[in-house]
Design an enzyme around this catalytic site. Sequence first.
Site, short mmCIF file in Angstrom:
data_model
loop_
_atom_site.label_atom_id
_atom_site.label_comp_id
_atom_site.label_asym_id
_atom_site.label_seq_id
_atom_site.Cartn_x
_atom_site.Cartn_y
_atom_site.Cartn_z
N GLN A 11 54.16 69.58 46.25
CA GLN A 11 55.15 70.31 47.03
C GLN A 11 55.73 71.68 46.78
O GLN A 11 55.95 72.36 47.32
CB GLN A 11 56.75 69.28 47.13
CG GLN A 11 57.13 68.90 45.69
CD GLN A 11 58.39 68.11 45.86
OE1 GLN A 11 58.74 67.96 47.11
NE2 GLN A 11 58.84 67.52 44.78
N ASP A 36 38.76 69.97 37.16
CA ASP A 36 39.78 68.89 36.59
C ASP A 36 40.63 69.78 35.31
O ASP A 36 39.68 70.24 34.40
CB ASP A 36 38.88 67.99 35.96
CG ASP A 36 39.70 66.62 35.26
OD1 ASP A 36 40.93 67.05 35.15
OD2 ASP A 36 39.34 65.67 34.90
N ALA A 60 50.56 68.74 37.34
CA ALA A 60 51.48 68.16 36.10
C ALA A 60 51.30 66.43 36.51
O ALA A 60 51.21 66.13 37.67
CB ALA A 60 52.77 68.52 35.99
N TYR A 125 57.14 61.63 29.41
CA TYR A 125 56.87 62.82 30.14
C TYR A 125 57.66 64.17 29.66
O TYR A 125 57.24 65.06 29.55
CB TYR A 125 57.62 62.58 31.77
CG TYR A 125 57.78 63.63 32.49
CD1 TYR A 125 56.58 64.39 32.92
CD2 TYR A 125 59.32 64.27 32.62
CE1 TYR A 125 56.96 65.52 34.00
CE2 TYR A 125 59.23 65.41 33.63
CZ TYR A 125 58.29 65.93 34.35
OH TYR A 125 58.28 67.25 34.87
#
Length: 277
Positions: A11, A36, A60, A125
């Site tokens: 997005q 990659d 990410a 995360y």
Amino acid sequence: MKILVTGANGQLGHDILLNLAARGIDGIPADIADFDITQAAATEQFIAAHQPDAVIHCAAYTAVDKAEDDAEVCQLINVTGTENIACACQKINAKMVYISTDYVFPGTGDIPYETSAQTAPLSIYGKTKLVGEIAVQQLLTRYFIVRTSWVFGRNGNNFVKTMLRLGKEREEVNVVSDQIGSPTYTVDLAHLLVDMAFSELYGIYHATNEGFCSWAEFAMEIFRQAGISTRVNFISSDQFPTRAHRPLNSRLSKASLNDAGFRRLPTWEDALERFFN
């Protein structure tokens, strides 16, 4: 000027490329089908072949709860991938814009975090994004680290789209009211990131739309602007347990933008209205 955007199909990456196109700038989209980021040789080869002046690194691992059980893959993408991008930038002397997160902070108190505040991430995360920040700082001098929060846009999945779907399916929804932060519209953030890439004002920044709210208040405004009558029940984080621990205080101070002379983003309510329009 040429700017390469990783995570081009996400997005934020999507709106950065639209912003570049609107300015007549050569945007180079890059996603997993192109190379990659966890493979150093492939990353270096792709970036060297295109010779961008700057790389805006949006790619990410962002599945916050899943990361708790998938730490190795999260680490590979958010740390190794970021290191590979930074190394490739270093070799061609390109600037790097690294997108980070409010999750690098512990979320205590109720005062907005300055860029210099002590980091102490609570989740896998958040930890990987912080290590990514450190890698960028160690490998480069021409970098922008931009911490943001609660991102929403037209392309991809996000809280706004989830609420719109639930609003059509249910008469009421339960939403946490003790996590406070700032929604951030990808269109507004994209414009700022491109401005940064054109500058030499390197450093760490916080960038979100103006104003603070809880997730429950955000949901209420989504329903109000969308003309949906679904009721929002305010609940605590304890009543809605998740696999990863979320910061209660995600307020980010934008003093860093003021100090560098960058324009602060519009209010989140204004951003949401433009999202709908």
